[in-house]
Design a protein around this motif. Structure first.
Motif, mmCIF file in Angstrom:
data_model
loop_
_atom_site.group_PDB
_atom_site.id
_atom_site.type_symbol
_atom_site.label_atom_id
_atom_site.label_comp_id
_atom_site.label_asym_id
_atom_site.label_seq_id
_atom_site.Cartn_x
_atom_site.Cartn_y
_atom_site.Cartn_z
ATOM 1 N N LEU A 10 0.801 -1.216 0.000
ATOM 2 C CA LEU A 10 0.000 0.000 0.000
ATOM 3 C C LEU A 10 0.838 1.272 0.000
ATOM 4 N N SER A 276 -8.675 5.510 5.755
ATOM 5 C CA SER A 276 -9.179 4.179 5.403
ATOM 6 C C SER A 276 -9.429 4.073 3.903
ATOM 7 N N ALA A 279 -6.220 3.343 2.066
ATOM 8 C CA ALA A 279 -5.840 1.928 2.132
ATOM 9 C C ALA A 279 -6.655 1.100 1.140
ATOM 10 N N ASN A 283 -5.089 -0.668 -2.180
ATOM 11 C CA ASN A 283 -5.221 -2.117 -2.267
ATOM 12 C C ASN A 283 -5.815 -2.521 -3.612
#
Length: 365
Positions: A10, A276, A279, A283
């Motif tokens: 990431l 968040s 991420a 991903n």
């Protein structure tokens, strides 16, 4: 063929950071919020010189194209960085539609054929743009407009040179000069939509058979949905940063309004959601770049989450700017409109949540 799932990376590489710096500098010079506002209100949001510099000058259009076809042989991770910066500036540029969705669709075909290889080379160099002739709301696992004569809601069709059209006998490349493109009035003024009427298919170039074409189109839409999350991330980051800046400078009762506890809590919540979202978006980009077996799962997670974070951040930006945020002169409305438009682009959060439930075998309540 997909690879076995591995631990996702990431973090941003040095090359990705350099690419970000180059794209951000270009957009600051040629597509600042003031100029985007002016062009959006004029009804002609696209800046040909910006696209020429981004696609050809920096070489962003060829990131996903192999070097043997004139591209850079990079990956979805680098393309995601470009989209983050485009999201931060809500720049009107056909990057998602041409350099990601259309390019990924073509890469899923036989790139040894002259027609496919030639078009990919032109796209990589930024000399031409291509758009997949499907509604912006189309998802990779949903209905595709196969054989339809009129297709409504095609993003960036007004500036495309070539349309990729699904017919009952396969995929065709059609010059936009041979179709009727009717520009519509969209919610998002920075990503215009159009209704495309296929008038003359006699001069169209056949690229692939039906089965290959449908798989390629769904692959292109999957990649588009996965990297759209990076655009939504960039949009949310700008909204949060602009809100923090404004609440530091805006004073009431001889204090910055950002020091009031209620506002600090709201901005802190948005920050947590943006972290968040980063991420999830990274991903998805990494899963697509490594051709992971979990790519569809990663994309579903990213779109389910990032779509709503972008809308939340944009709404808070408008609200916490108070009266200023409600004015047409402030760019906050452009970000809110882009966020709402992106929320239904390439599949709604609800649709992606359903796909996610099916992928992990989780029964809906």
């Amino acid at each position: 063929m997909t690879t076995q799932s591995t631990q996702p990376d990431l973090l941003y590489s040095e090359a990705e950071d350099d690419l970000r710096a180059a794209v951000r500098s270009l957009l600051a010079d040629r597509s600042d919020t003031a100029s985007v506002l002016v062009r959006a209100e004029s009804g002609t949001p696209y800046d040909p010189e910006l696209w020429k510099a981004l696609a050809g000058g920096i070489g962003a259009a060829g990131l996903l194209v192999p070097e043997k076809l004139g591209g850079h042989g990079a990956s979805h991770r680098e393309a995601a960085v470009v989209l983050e910066e485009l999201g931060r500036s809500v720049a009107p540029a056909p990057y998602l539609t041409s350099s990601v969705i259309a390019t990924e669709t073509l890469l899923a075909l036989d790139t040894q054929t002259e027609a496919v290889a030639g078009l990919l080379t032109e796209l990589a160099a930024g000399r031409r743009t291509a758009v997949l002739a499907v509604p912006l709301s189309a998802s990779h696992d949903g209905h595709l407009p196969v054989g339809e004569r009129r297709i409504t809601g095609v993003a960036d069709a007004a500036v495309a040179d070539v349309l990729l059209v699904l017919r009952t006998d396969g995929l065709y490349a059609v010059e936009t000069a041979n179709v009727t493109v009717e520009v519509l009035t969209p919610l998002d003024l920075t990503r215009p939509l159009a209704a495309v009427t296929l008038d003359d298919m006699d001069a169209a170039t056949h690229l692939a058979d039906t089965e290959t074409a449908e798989k390629a189109v769904r692959r292109g839409l999957l990649a588009g949905a996965g990297l759209l999350a990076s655009e939504q991330l960039g949009l949310a980051e700008w909204c949060l940063e602009e809100t923090v800046r404004h609440t530091r400078e805006r004073h009431q009762f001889n204090r910055p309004v950002g020091s009031f506890q209620a506002l600090k809590h709201r901005m802190a919540q948005v920050w947590l959601e943006v972290v968040s979202a980063r991420a999830a978006a990274r991903n998805a980009a990494d899963a697509l770049a490594t051709d992971s077996s979990d790519a569809a799962l990663a994309v579903a997670v990213a779109q389910t989450y990032c779509s709503r974070v972008a809308v939340r951040a944009a709404e808070e930006c408008v609200q916490l700017h108070a009266g200023i945020g409600m004015t047409w002169e402030h760019p906050a409305h452009l970000y809110l409109k882009r966020a709402k438009s992106d929320e239904i682009a390439l599949g709604t959060p609800g649709r992606h949540k359903e796909a996610l439930a099916a992928l992990v075998d989780l029964q809906a309540p």
